[in-house]
Design an enzyme around this catalytic site. Structure first.
Site, PDB file in Angstrom:
ATOM      1  N   ASP A  88      -6.821  26.011   8.244  1.00  0.00           N
ATOM      2  CA  ASP A  88      -7.063  24.610   8.668  1.00  0.00           C
ATOM      3  C   ASP A  88      -5.805  23.943   9.223  1.00  0.00           C
ATOM      4  O   ASP A  88      -5.881  23.090  10.112  1.00  0.00           O
ATOM      5  CB  ASP A  88      -7.686  23.767   7.531  1.00  0.00           C
ATOM      6  CG  ASP A  88      -6.945  23.857   6.210  1.00  0.00           C
ATOM      7  OD1 ASP A  88      -5.957  24.608   6.130  1.00  0.00           O
ATOM      8  OD2 ASP A  88      -7.363  23.175   5.249  1.00  0.00           O
ATOM      9  N   ARG A 135     -18.764  23.370   6.811  1.00  0.00           N
ATOM     10  CA  ARG A 135     -19.339  22.786   8.025  1.00  0.00           C
ATOM     11  C   ARG A 135     -19.593  23.845   9.075  1.00  0.00           C
ATOM     12  O   ARG A 135     -18.800  24.770   9.244  1.00  0.00           O
ATOM     13  CB  ARG A 135     -18.361  21.775   8.636  1.00  0.00           C
ATOM     14  CG  ARG A 135     -18.399  20.438   7.926  1.00  0.00           C
ATOM     15  CD  ARG A 135     -17.831  19.331   8.779  1.00  0.00           C
ATOM     16  NE  ARG A 135     -16.611  19.719   9.468  1.00  0.00           N
ATOM     17  CZ  ARG A 135     -16.121  19.028  10.482  1.00  0.00           C
ATOM     18  NH1 ARG A 135     -16.756  17.968  10.931  1.00  0.00           N
ATOM     19  NH2 ARG A 135     -14.998  19.397  11.053  1.00  0.00           N
ATOM     20  N   SER A 163      -9.728  28.358   5.007  1.00  0.00           N
ATOM     21  CA  SER A 163      -8.486  27.710   4.551  1.00  0.00           C
ATOM     22  C   SER A 163      -8.022  28.207   3.192  1.00  0.00           C
ATOM     23  O   SER A 163      -7.997  27.462   2.202  1.00  0.00           O
ATOM     24  CB  SER A 163      -8.702  26.203   4.549  1.00  0.00           C
ATOM     25  OG  SER A 163      -9.139  25.842   5.831  1.00  0.00           O
TER      26      SER A 163
HETATM   27  C1  BGC Z   1      -4.811  26.985   0.871  1.00  0.00           C
HETATM   28  C2  BGC Z   1      -4.357  26.846   2.296  1.00  0.00           C
HETATM   29  C3  BGC Z   1      -4.975  25.631   2.931  1.00  0.00           C
HETATM   30  C4  BGC Z   1      -4.714  24.397   2.073  1.00  0.00           C
HETATM   31  C5  BGC Z   1      -5.352  23.156   2.643  1.00  0.00           C
HETATM   32  C6  BGC Z   1      -4.578  25.692   0.114  1.00  0.00           C
HETATM   33  O1  BGC Z   1      -5.114  25.790  -1.171  1.00  0.00           O
HETATM   34  O2  BGC Z   1      -4.129  28.030   0.233  1.00  0.00           O
HETATM   35  O3  BGC Z   1      -4.692  27.993   3.046  1.00  0.00           O
HETATM   36  O4  BGC Z   1      -4.424  25.445   4.197  1.00  0.00           O
HETATM   37  O5  BGC Z   1      -5.218  24.610   0.780  1.00  0.00           O
HETATM   38  O6  BGC Z   1      -6.714  23.274   2.758  1.00  0.00           O
END
Ligand code: BGC
Length: 527
Positions: free
Chosen positions: A246, A129, A193
């Site tokens: 995130d 996004r 994320s």
């Molecule tokens: C990532 C994290 C992320 C989470 C939720 C995981 O696979 O390693 O960095 O916060 O997913 O999106």
């Protein structure tokens, strides 16, 4: 050990009876009708249950028993997680820790006073996004956003192509929003994320990919630099000021509205949590020790169990899901909880019961061509788990539809009840594991009132995840702590913008104070 008979009694007959009784109390005519309705349904139920061989029920329960985690198991898991957290926070042991506990350089939570206009990019799954976030006085937020898809070829291709794609989408969005005023500098927050070792607010090295991404040439690189390079090639006046996970965005966005927020949680395609930690517990911290003596720590709890610490609670279905993933041996906790894997666990259990002739009895020969979605890896989406679990009562209309879409032509009442029972066990285990993780954080923060900001499709759309998780947390947290779990809308985008706003504001105020000593020309900024 409970049996399928008990499950059907509890989940279906009891609500039906209760409904009949309430109706009877309210009006005898409706009551009689309800009673007759119940009577009409009863013989069919009883027959099916009577027809089922109790030994078959026992065998189904034996398979599902491996998913059940009592409070004592959860307490033990909590202890292991806390040990892993300390291992991650200590410089001496950080390298071998599963749970990396990365300090994020975000030290102040939003307080609702941040204002300005900020661009944000949110990359965390197959959707990407671009957002324009307007932070207005009195905590009001206006948001425009556009979703772009990340094609499989990019998810699995060269890293530079991923960042070019992100920059292309940003340009497209800026054109649409007419964000091209000459001389204006646009600050940008990047919600990325994936696990990153941060070296500053705008400097973060990717440690590994998760959630199906494997783009080459990005691990160990500074992703902010890679993004900025791709942006600069487009000749747009955009500067990435902050990278946030995130979970951090979710915490910040929730704190903007609720001041007691100190935890951010994601339960979506992946899972992870972050929380505000005091600096004296963060041995790996290499920033300053000025006030506030705290920093948000991105736990990366999805990796809990990578060093075999969860082997005693993993099932053969978990092992199979792991082995057939693009990152075997990694993200073990995540693979037991999150949306990317839950449907697949359910599918594997269904196949196992079919193989043992406990499900779709007498029909398995019809499915011998192995072309139906049920036989395809990933064919049972996690959203189906939610759909199946929304069925209440005896009609099982959603479950039937899902099973038919999976290629099961005429599922019986029993088939539907068993499939729902599998879904409930798998999602309940996930909710309880996530609850145990949260309970560790709540107890560790140990303040009288704690708000947890949460976001993610699993939490949002699953009909009982929230309830199961909260119930479990209540049993595991210290009784003196009041906790609240609050859905954080658009957290990952707004949170990045808030982090940028806080950063730009604090730079401006630093600059203002030094400007008083040495006047300098100020850049026009959109914050
Ligand atoms: C990532 C994290 C992320 C989470 C939720 C995981 O696979 O390693 O960095 O916060 O997913 O999106």
């Amino acid at each position: 050990m409970s049996s399928i008979v008990t499950i059907i009694d509890n989940d279906i007959l009891v609500p039906t009876l209760q409904k009949g009784l309430y109706a009877l109390a309210a009006c005898s005519i409706i009551g009689t009708a309800a009673y007759l309705g119940y009577k009409a349904a009863e013989p069919e139920n009883k027959n099916i249950l009577q027809n089922r061989n109790p030994e078959l029920n026992e065998r189904i329960e034996t398979v599902l028993e491996s998913l059940r985690l009592g409070d004592d198991s959860l307490r033990q898991i909590m202890q292991l997680l806390e040990q892993e957290m300390d291992t991650g926070l200590s410089p001496a042991t950080h390298a071998k820790a599963d749970v990396k506990m990365f300090p994020t350089y975000v030290r102040n939570i939003a307080n609702g006073s941040e204002t300005g206009q900020v661009l944000a990019l949110d990359l965390g799954g197959t959707n990407f996004r671009v957002l324009l976030v307007n932070l207005l006085p009195q905590g009001e937020v206006r948001l425009t956003s556009k979703i772009f898809v990340i094609p499989q070829s990019i998810m699995l291709g060269e890293g530079v192509n991923l960042f070019h794609h992100l920059a292309d989408c940003l340009v497209d969005f800026m054109k649409q929003e007419k964000l091209n005023q000459p001389g204006v500098h646009y600050p940008l927050g990047f919600t990325f994320s994936f696990p990153c070792h941060q070296e500053g607010l705008a400097s973060a090295r990717l440690t590994s990919w998760t959630k199906g991404f494997t783009c080459a040439g990005v691990v160990n690189e500074d992703v902010v630099k890679m993004l900025q390079k791709a942006i600069d090639e487009k000749n747009i006046n955009v500067q990435c000021v902050a990278l946030v996970n995130d979970t951090v965005g979710t915490l910040m966005a929730c704190a903007y509205k609720k001041p007691h927020t100190s935890i951010g949680l994601i339960l979506g395609t992946g899972t992870n949590a972050c929380y505000m930690e005091t600096l004296d517990r963060v041995g790996t911290w290499n920033g300053d020790y000025e006030e506030p003596k705290q920093v948000i720590v991105n736990m990366e709890w999805g990796a809990f169990g990578n060093n075999n610490r969860l082997n005693h609670v993993r099932t053969r279905f978990d092992e199979e899901v792991d082995l057939s993933s693009v990152n075997p041996g990694k993200q073990i906790f995540e693979k037991m909880i999150s949306g990317m894997y839950m449907g697949e666990i359910v599918r594997l259990i269904i196949l196992d019961l079919m193989q043992q002739d406990l499900l779709f009895i007498g029909q398995c020969d019809n499915y011998g061509d192995y072309r139906i979605p049920l036989f395809i890896r990933g064919g049972f989406y996690t959203k189906f788990v939610s759909t199946v679990e929304t069925d209440e009562g005896i009609a099982f209309s959603n479950t039937r539809r899902v099973l038919q879409d999976m290629g099961i032509r005429n599922p019986t009442y029993d088939d539907c009840a068993i499939v729902q029972h599998i879904c409930k066990n798998v999602s309940k285990r996930a909710a309880r594991l996530a609850g145990a993780g949260l309970a560790v954080l709540i107890n560790r923060i140990n303040k009288p009132q704690i708000t947890v900001g949460v976001d993610g499709s699993l939490y949002r759309y699953h009909p009982r995840f929230k309830r199961n998780m909260e119930k479990c947390i209540k049993n595991l947290v210290n009784k003196n702590i009041k906790f609240e779990i609050s859905l954080s809308d658009d957290g990952s985008g707004i949170g990045a913008a808030l982090t940028v706003a806080a950063e730009v504001l604090s730079c401006q105020s630093d600059k203002n104070s030094s400007d008083k000593q040495k006047p300098k020309q100020r850049r026009r900024s959109h914050v």
